[in-house]
Design a protein around this motif. Sequence first.
Motif, PDB file in Angstrom:
ATOM      1  N   ALA A   1       0.842  -1.200   0.000  1.00 44.75           N
ATOM      2  CA  ALA A   1       0.000   0.000   0.000  1.00 44.75           C
ATOM      3  C   ALA A   1       0.879   1.252   0.000  1.00 44.75           C
ATOM      4  O   ALA A   1       2.051   1.202   0.398  1.00 44.75           O
TER       5      ALA A   1
ATOM      6  N   SER B   1       3.138  -3.319  12.073  1.00 43.91           N
ATOM      7  CA  SER B   1       2.775  -4.731  12.095  1.00 43.91           C
ATOM      8  C   SER B   1       4.013  -5.623  12.026  1.00 43.91           C
ATOM      9  O   SER B   1       4.127  -6.602  12.781  1.00 43.91           O
TER      10      SER B   1
ATOM     11  N   ARG C   1      -3.935 -15.343  13.687  1.00 46.96           N
ATOM     12  CA  ARG C   1      -3.463 -14.760  12.422  1.00 46.96           C
ATOM     13  C   ARG C   1      -2.178 -15.478  12.006  1.00 46.96           C
ATOM     14  O   ARG C   1      -1.224 -15.567  12.773  1.00 46.96           O
TER      15      ARG C   1
ATOM     16  N   HIS D   1      -0.045 -14.135   3.451  1.00 43.88           N
ATOM     17  CA  HIS D   1       0.700 -13.984   2.199  1.00 43.88           C
ATOM     18  C   HIS D   1       0.186 -14.852   1.057  1.00 43.88           C
ATOM     19  O   HIS D   1       0.505 -14.591  -0.099  1.00 43.88           O
TER      20      HIS D   1
ATOM     21  N   TRP E   1      12.613  -9.232  -0.928  1.00 37.66           N
ATOM     22  CA  TRP E   1      12.287  -9.142   0.503  1.00 37.66           C
ATOM     23  C   TRP E   1      13.490  -9.569   1.340  1.00 37.66           C
ATOM     24  O   TRP E   1      13.880  -8.892   2.292  1.00 37.66           O
TER      25      TRP E   1
HETATM   26  C1  HEM Z   1       8.492 -13.773   0.564  1.00 43.50           C
HETATM   27  C2  HEM Z   1       8.638 -12.458   0.520  1.00 43.50           C
HETATM   28  C3  HEM Z   1       7.548 -11.527   1.032  1.00 43.50           C
HETATM   29  C4  HEM Z   1       6.817 -10.672   0.282  1.00 43.50           C
HETATM   30  C5  HEM Z   1       6.943 -10.444  -1.208  1.00 43.50           C
HETATM   31  C6  HEM Z   1       5.889 -10.007   1.178  1.00 43.50           C
HETATM   32  C7  HEM Z   1       4.943  -9.066   0.806  1.00 43.50           C
HETATM   33  C8  HEM Z   1       3.954  -8.569   1.614  1.00 43.50           C
HETATM   34  C9  HEM Z   1       2.854  -7.731   1.188  1.00 43.50           C
HETATM   35  C10 HEM Z   1       2.633  -7.267  -0.256  1.00 43.50           C
HETATM   36  C11 HEM Z   1       2.100  -7.453   2.271  1.00 43.50           C
HETATM   37  C12 HEM Z   1       0.808  -6.630   2.297  1.00 43.50           C
HETATM   38  C13 HEM Z   1       1.197  -5.179   2.324  1.00 43.50           C
HETATM   39  C14 HEM Z   1       0.023  -4.224   2.281  1.00 43.50           C
HETATM   40  O1  HEM Z   1      -1.125  -4.623   2.502  1.00 43.50           O
HETATM   41  O2  HEM Z   1       0.303  -3.044   2.031  1.00 43.50           O
HETATM   42  C15 HEM Z   1       2.730  -8.095   3.408  1.00 43.50           C
HETATM   43  C16 HEM Z   1       2.284  -8.012   4.714  1.00 43.50           C
HETATM   44  C17 HEM Z   1       3.024  -8.427   5.800  1.00 43.50           C
HETATM   45  N1  HEM Z   1       4.158  -9.174   5.766  1.00 43.50           N
HETATM   46 FE1  HEM Z   1       5.100  -9.837   4.128  1.00 43.50          FE
HETATM   47  N2  HEM Z   1       6.097 -10.461   2.458  1.00 43.50           N
HETATM   48  C18 HEM Z   1       7.091 -11.398   2.409  1.00 43.50           C
HETATM   49  C19 HEM Z   1       7.623 -12.084   3.489  1.00 43.50           C
HETATM   50  C20 HEM Z   1       7.352 -11.793   4.813  1.00 43.50           C
HETATM   51  C21 HEM Z   1       8.015 -12.395   5.955  1.00 43.50           C
HETATM   52  C22 HEM Z   1       9.122 -13.454   5.864  1.00 43.50           C
HETATM   53  C23 HEM Z   1       7.475 -11.831   7.062  1.00 43.50           C
HETATM   54  C24 HEM Z   1       7.792 -12.068   8.507  1.00 43.50           C
HETATM   55  C25 HEM Z   1       9.023 -12.228   8.952  1.00 43.50           C
HETATM   56  C26 HEM Z   1       6.475 -10.877   6.630  1.00 43.50           C
HETATM   57  C27 HEM Z   1       5.700 -10.086   7.448  1.00 43.50           C
HETATM   58  C28 HEM Z   1       4.598  -9.368   7.052  1.00 43.50           C
HETATM   59  C29 HEM Z   1       3.692  -8.699   7.959  1.00 43.50           C
HETATM   60  C30 HEM Z   1       3.801  -8.654   9.489  1.00 43.50           C
HETATM   61  C31 HEM Z   1       2.702  -8.116   7.181  1.00 43.50           C
HETATM   62  C32 HEM Z   1       1.528  -7.287   7.674  1.00 43.50           C
HETATM   63  C33 HEM Z   1       0.400  -8.203   8.023  1.00 43.50           C
HETATM   64  C34 HEM Z   1      -0.796  -7.407   8.493  1.00 43.50           C
HETATM   65  O3  HEM Z   1      -0.661  -6.674   9.475  1.00 43.50           O
HETATM   66  O4  HEM Z   1      -1.841  -7.524   7.883  1.00 43.50           O
HETATM   67  N3  HEM Z   1       6.430 -10.892   5.255  1.00 43.50           N
HETATM   68  N4  HEM Z   1       3.844  -8.776   2.978  1.00 43.50           N
END
Ligand code: HEM
Length: 113
Positions: free
Chosen positions: A49, A58, A80, A86, A99
């Motif tokens: 976003a 978060s 959650r 994801h 990432w």
């Molecule tokens: C594999 C690569 C990853 C990609 C491409 C990715 C991408 C994304 C995207 C596009 C979002 C939603 C963003 C939005 O709504 O604006 C998101 C949310 C999130 N991601 Fe990832 N992510 C990846 C890996 C990870 C990993 C490994 C973690 C944890 C260590 C993580 C933690 C989070 C968290 C905490 C959120 C927010 C969740 C929420 O509060 O709704 N992500 N991610």
Amino acid sequence: MNTQTETRPAATTPYDRLGGKATIEAIADRFYDLMDSDPAFAELRAMHAADLAPMRASLAGFLTGWSGGPRDWFEANPGRCMMSIHRPLPIDADTARQWIVAMRRAIDEIVTD
Ligand code: HEM
């Protein structure tokens, strides 16, 4: 009597060893700053976003509980699942690599000891 147990130092968590809240927040902030500014992460940035502030909070909250610190994020988000969050996202090998590279750089810059 088990003297070994009595003299063993108090167990520490990765959260404590990293420096707690300040370090975790700095890692999350640097991660999103890099994503927001370096063209190497353009595809990853485009998936997020426009306002990254909720993501900063978060990710820091998740990493805090995950690394052994206060579990507020998990208590505020019961059941959650990071995998489920994801699953609907169009993540491919390139955005996954972006990432990891951004997070690696953020950790390398913030955690210096
Ligand atoms: C594999 C690569 C990853 C990609 C491409 C990715 C991408 C994304 C995207 C596009 C979002 C939603 C963003 C939005 O709504 O604006 C998101 C949310 C999130 N991601 Fe990832 N992510 C990846 C890996 C990870 C990993 C490994 C973690 C944890 C260590 C993580 C933690 C989070 C968290 C905490 C959120 C927010 C969740 C929420 O509060 O709704 N992500 N991610």
